[in-house]
Write an enzyme that holds these catalytic residues in place. Sequence first.
Site, PDB file in Angstrom:
ATOM      1  N   LEU A   1     -19.414 -45.656  36.904  1.00  0.00           N
ATOM      2  CA  LEU A   1     -19.119 -46.994  37.437  1.00  0.00           C
ATOM      3  C   LEU A   1     -19.525 -47.059  38.908  1.00  0.00           C
ATOM      4  CD1 LEU A   1     -15.666 -47.281  35.693  1.00  0.00           C
ATOM      5  CD2 LEU A   1     -17.695 -48.646  35.150  1.00  0.00           C
TER       6      LEU A   1
ATOM      7  N   HIS B   1      -9.497 -36.670  31.955  1.00  0.00           N
ATOM      8  CA  HIS B   1     -10.600 -35.712  32.028  1.00  0.00           C
ATOM      9  C   HIS B   1     -10.130 -34.383  31.440  1.00  0.00           C
ATOM     10  CE1 HIS B   1     -14.250 -33.869  33.513  1.00  0.00           C
ATOM     11  NE2 HIS B   1     -13.514 -32.854  33.926  1.00  0.00           N
TER      12      HIS B   1
END
Length: 213
Positions: free
Chosen positions: A92, A108
């Site tokens: 992003l 993650h």
Amino acid sequence: MKIAVLISGRGSNLQSLIDAQARGSLSAEISLVISNIPNATGLECAIRAGIPTKTISHRDFLDRRDFEGAINIALLEAHIELVCLAGFMRLLTDSFVNEWSDRLVNIHPSLLPSFKGLNTHERALDAGVRFTGCTVHFVRSEMDNGPVILQAAVPILPDDDADSLAARVLEQEHIIYPLAVDMIASGRILVENGQVKIKDPGLPDAPLINPSG
Ligand code: GRF
């Protein structure tokens, strides 16, 4: 709190959020699921749960800003207050990340700041560490960076390969992502000086030593 989940694939973390909402342990409503991949398996999880979905393919846009502009419009139209990345495989831009600062979270599969990026389990095995795990964090512009909200540690066992380790880490992902989202939605998470402060965590102290025997 209305939340959106952004996915690109399997959607097992999305499913863990859906399950938490169904059992009443998520003080948030999953109001929108966006996939950048048409026919991502995770879209089926959302459809089964009656959650509105949108496919916004990055291939339909000239550049990242246009792609993110379309995502932003969908988020704003659905009055989204928190965006959860769950296996969303696009980087992003700073502008999107800054616009959603402290309202954009990611999961993650490592104990950040170790093993940012891809192939985390192979790299943890190659490094010979005793623990790996998973991290829920607020997103900042640098990849896999940002204030840590929750982590779960997973011991690496002598016979582990990347698949067996990934499976055990994933079990923990499915526990901590809904917990972290619930903490945010119930106002227990503050970001102060770039670090997360948790009010009333309500979690047991669980120190781990590996090898344990
Ligand atoms: C998970 O391992 C997550 O930590 C990482 O991407 C994977 C997505 O899996 N960011 P799923 O699509 O949620 O099953």
